[in-house]
Enzyme design. Structure first.
Site, mmCIF file in Angstrom:
data_model
loop_
_atom_site.group_PDB
_atom_site.id
_atom_site.type_symbol
_atom_site.label_atom_id
_atom_site.label_comp_id
_atom_site.label_asym_id
_atom_site.label_seq_id
_atom_site.Cartn_x
_atom_site.Cartn_y
_atom_site.Cartn_z
ATOM 1 N N SER A 107 0.838 -1.196 0.000
ATOM 2 C CA SER A 107 0.000 0.000 0.000
ATOM 3 C C SER A 107 0.870 1.241 0.000
ATOM 4 O O SER A 107 2.009 1.220 0.478
ATOM 5 C CB SER A 107 -0.903 0.010 1.237
ATOM 6 N N TYR A 136 -1.615 -0.696 9.981
ATOM 7 C CA TYR A 136 -1.778 -0.984 8.555
ATOM 8 C C TYR A 136 -0.497 -0.668 7.783
ATOM 9 O O TYR A 136 -0.034 -1.476 6.968
ATOM 10 C CB TYR A 136 -2.950 -0.169 8.036
ATOM 11 N N LYS A 176 1.868 -3.272 5.735
ATOM 12 C CA LYS A 176 2.071 -3.117 4.299
ATOM 13 C C LYS A 176 3.543 -2.922 3.952
ATOM 14 O O LYS A 176 4.004 -3.386 2.897
ATOM 15 C CB LYS A 176 1.233 -1.951 3.784
#
Length: 288
Positions: free
Chosen positions: A156, A170, A174
């Site tokens: 991401s 997150y 990622k």
């Protein structure tokens, strides 16, 4: 039909980007395992409906697909989805790791469960399927059978070039996926397996729920105009990276709308050197 007869697993394929991957792979002739636990944005709950709905879409246009609702965030669940591909579709050629959830919180207020859940689904949810697929491909290679397989992981912007406040869990997961991709590419090349990753930006239920971003992704696009945030824009790159004639490996690509950018990891910048032990005052003068 560039992938005629090849067997692909797509995790998190019940909705959003994963759904588009599964549909395009099937349209290109692949036999697809549509994996999705069917949970909410935060990973809670389960529902067999999303995975089965995609399977029915694929079968409606003459494609081949089977549903799987195992939890790839567990080692056993990851093993089960790989084994289902082998048992029911005859093997495994392509692994698309895409499953993900969000539990956004600022670091000072984040609890352990918010951290663990996101790391489990994203990072372990990539490592588990990759491990079990790699073990299968290694055994095939050792048995003298030619392997031409591909893995595409999902990193991401939040974990690479565009860190986002409120997404430490997150972003860390990622970033770990990007690093995992490079290590796996180095390890698995000897068995005939290529490993790449994408860092997509698209309109999904997760991005619509991201603070500060939902309004951007929710903007309506006039009929007939190019929708830069459509998740369908992501899948052609993934299909190409999975194609048996593609030679690329160890790459990470940012992809959004009509733009694809190759990303590069940490690189060396300015260097300071000393002929003896460092002193704190010297570092203060030279580094700031």
């Amino acid at each position: 039909m560039n992938l005629q007869g090849r067997v692909a697993i797509v995790t998190g394929a019940g909705r959003g980007i994963g759904r588009e991957h599964a549909l395009l792979f099937a349209r290109e002739g692949a036999h697809v395992v549509v994996n999705d636990i069917g949970g909410a944005n935060d990973g809670t709950g389960s529902d067999a409906g999303p995975a089965q709905d995609v399977v029915e879409e694929i079968r409606a246009f003459g494609g081949t697909a089977i549903a799987n609702t195992d939890n790839v965030a567990t080692w056993d669940g990851a093993a089960a989805v790989v084994q289902q591909a082998i048992d029911e579709l005859g093997g495994l050629d392509i692994l698309i790791n895409n499953a993900g959830i969000l539990r956004d919180a600022f670091i000072a207020g984040m609890d352990e469960q918010q951290w663990d859940a996101v790391i489990a689904v994203h990072l372990k949810g990539h490592a588990g399927p990759l491990h079990h697929a790699a073990a299968y491909w290694k055994a095939e290679s050792k048995a003298g059978r030619t392997v031409n397989a591909a893995v595409v992981n999902t990193s991401s912007a939040s974990g690479t070039f565009m860190p986002n406040a409120g997404q430490s869990n997150y972003g860390a997961a990622k970033a770990g996926i990007a690093a995992l991709t490079l290590v796996a590419a180095d390890e698995l090349e000897r068995y005939g397996v290529r490993v790449n990753a994408i860092a997509p930006i698209a309109r999904t239920r997760l991005t619509l729920a991201t603070p500060g971003m939902g309004a951007i992704f929710a903007e309506e696009v006039p009929e007939g105009e190019f929708d830069a945030f459509s998740p369908a824009n992501i899948s052609p790159l993934v299909v190409r990276l999975a194609h048996p004639e593609c030679k690329l490996t160890g790459k990470v690509y940012a992809v959004q709308g009509g733009a694809i950018t190759e990303l590069h990891g940490w690189s060396g910048g300015a260097t300071i050197e000393s002929e003896g032990p460092w002193t704190i005052s010297d570092l203060a003068n030279r580094l700031g």
